[in-house]
Scaffold this motif. Structure first.
Motif, short mmCIF file in Angstrom:
data_model
loop_
_atom_site.label_atom_id
_atom_site.label_comp_id
_atom_site.label_asym_id
_atom_site.label_seq_id
_atom_site.Cartn_x
_atom_site.Cartn_y
_atom_site.Cartn_z
N LYS A 1 0.81 -1.22 0.00
CA LYS A 1 0.00 0.00 0.00
C LYS A 1 0.85 1.27 0.00
N GLY A 2 2.16 1.14 0.15
CA GLY A 2 3.05 2.30 0.18
C GLY A 2 3.75 2.45 1.52
N GLY A 3 4.34 3.63 1.75
CA GLY A 3 5.07 3.90 2.98
C GLY A 3 4.13 4.21 4.13
N TYR A 4 4.64 3.97 5.35
CA TYR A 4 3.82 4.24 6.53
C TYR A 4 4.69 4.57 7.73
N VAL A 5 4.02 5.15 8.73
CA VAL A 5 4.60 5.36 10.05
C VAL A 5 3.67 4.64 11.02
N ARG A 6 4.24 3.79 11.88
CA ARG A 6 3.43 2.99 12.81
C ARG A 6 3.82 3.33 14.24
N PHE A 7 2.82 3.38 15.12
CA PHE A 7 3.05 3.69 16.53
C PHE A 7 1.96 3.06 17.38
N PRO A 8 2.21 2.91 18.69
CA PRO A 8 1.16 2.40 19.58
C PRO A 8 0.01 3.41 19.63
N PRO A 9 -1.22 2.94 19.88
CA PRO A 9 -2.36 3.86 19.94
C PRO A 9 -2.11 5.00 20.94
N ASP A 10 -2.36 6.22 20.47
CA ASP A 10 -2.16 7.42 21.28
C ASP A 10 -2.98 8.53 20.64
N HIS A 11 -3.99 9.03 21.35
CA HIS A 11 -4.91 9.99 20.74
C HIS A 11 -4.23 11.27 20.29
N VAL A 12 -3.18 11.71 20.99
CA VAL A 12 -2.48 12.93 20.59
C VAL A 12 -1.74 12.71 19.27
N LEU A 13 -1.03 11.59 19.15
CA LEU A 13 -0.32 11.29 17.90
C LEU A 13 -1.29 11.06 16.76
N GLU A 14 -2.40 10.41 17.05
CA GLU A 14 -3.40 10.15 16.02
C GLU A 14 -3.98 11.46 15.49
N GLU A 15 -4.26 12.40 16.39
CA GLU A 15 -4.80 13.69 15.98
C GLU A 15 -3.78 14.46 15.13
N LEU A 16 -2.52 14.44 15.56
CA LEU A 16 -1.46 15.11 14.80
C LEU A 16 -1.33 14.51 13.40
N ALA A 17 -1.30 13.18 13.31
CA ALA A 17 -1.18 12.51 12.02
C ALA A 17 -2.34 12.87 11.10
N THR A 18 -3.54 12.92 11.66
CA THR A 18 -4.72 13.28 10.86
C THR A 18 -4.62 14.72 10.38
N LEU A 19 -4.19 15.63 11.26
CA LEU A 19 -4.03 17.04 10.87
C LEU A 19 -3.01 17.20 9.74
N LEU A 20 -2.02 16.30 9.70
CA LEU A 20 -1.01 16.36 8.65
C LEU A 20 -1.47 15.68 7.36
N GLY A 21 -2.69 15.12 7.36
CA GLY A 21 -3.26 14.54 6.15
C GLY A 21 -3.17 13.03 6.05
N ALA A 22 -2.73 12.35 7.09
CA ALA A 22 -2.60 10.90 7.05
C ALA A 22 -3.95 10.22 7.28
N THR A 23 -4.09 9.05 6.71
CA THR A 23 -5.22 8.19 7.04
C THR A 23 -4.71 7.15 8.03
N LEU A 24 -5.55 6.81 9.00
CA LEU A 24 -5.13 5.94 10.09
C LEU A 24 -5.84 4.59 10.01
N GLU A 25 -5.09 3.56 10.30
CA GLU A 25 -5.62 2.21 10.39
C GLU A 25 -5.29 1.67 11.78
N HIS A 26 -6.31 1.34 12.56
CA HIS A 26 -6.13 0.73 13.88
C HIS A 26 -6.22 -0.78 13.68
N HIS A 27 -5.19 -1.50 14.06
CA HIS A 27 -5.17 -2.94 13.86
C HIS A 27 -4.12 -3.58 14.76
N ARG A 28 -3.90 -4.86 14.59
CA ARG A 28 -2.86 -5.59 15.32
C ARG A 28 -1.78 -5.98 14.32
N ALA A 29 -0.54 -5.69 14.69
CA ALA A 29 0.61 -6.01 13.84
C ALA A 29 1.86 -5.95 14.72
N PRO A 30 2.96 -6.53 14.25
CA PRO A 30 4.21 -6.40 15.02
C PRO A 30 4.62 -4.93 15.11
#
Length: 186
Positions: free
Chosen positions: A107-136
């Motif tokens: 699907k392309g490049g990504y940045v992955r991090f543990p769930p965190d509402h502040v980081l999620e809000e920042l990523a969304t403000l920067l134009g990212a789409t977020l996927e909440h899931h389980r992965a290494p």
């Protein structure tokens, strides 16, 4: 109990007699009692510092080798267009002093991090789409670790001044400032 005492770095799967699957929070520890994926009791007796990476081998006192696997755990994968938008996303999230995994898949490049509402809000403000899931979650090692600088560490601190102005009903104004200091060890 099998005592694992030596780090071997990345190894092929067929070089190990067993595997140990751990979430990130346990792969940062040097001392740990765990059960291997085959059900054997293990004890980690390792130097502090480097995170156990997915695919890393550990040697026991008797020579047996166990391979580390990163467990699936809750993560947020932020996706945005490649190039400057992805670099900007990684920069701003990394500037928050959190562990980030950088990667690329079909699907392309990504940045992955543990769930965190502040980081999620920042990523969304920067134009990212977020996927909440389980992965290494296998975050980027520090630059010094990548370049072989084992044992190198440094710390830095930040001081932030905040001025406040208070106006009282008796017509007297006063200003005061206060400092917030914090330090980070790397």
């Amino acid at each position: 109990m099998l005592k694992l005492t030596e780090r071997l770095g990345p190894i092929a799967a067929d070089q190990a007699s067993d595997t140990l699957t751990l979430p990130y929070e346990l792969r940062i520890r040097g001392r740990l009692k765990a059960e291997s994926d085959a059900g054997r009791d293990l004890g980690l007796f390792l130097d502090r510092g480097p995170v156990l990476r997915d695919g890393e081998g550990l040697r026991a006192e008797g020579g047996e080798v166990v391979r580390i696997r990163a467990a699936d755990e809750p993560v947020v994968t932020a996706r945005i267009a490649s190039g400057l938008p992805l670099a900007r996303l990684a920069y701003h999230l990394g500037n928050r002093h959190v562990q980030l995994a950088l990667g690329e898949d079909e699907k392309g490049g990504y940045v992955r991090f543990p769930p965190d509402h502040v980081l999620e809000e920042l990523a969304t403000l920067l134009g990212a789409t977020l996927e909440h899931h389980r992965a290494p979650f296998d975050p980027e090692p520090g630059a010094y670790q990548q370049l072989g600088g084992h044992g190198h560490s440094h710390s830095h601190s930040h001081s932030h001044s905040h001025g406040h102005s208070h106006s009282q009903s008796n017509g007297h104004d006063h200003d005061h400032g206060h400092e917030h200091g914090h330090s980070h060890a790397h």
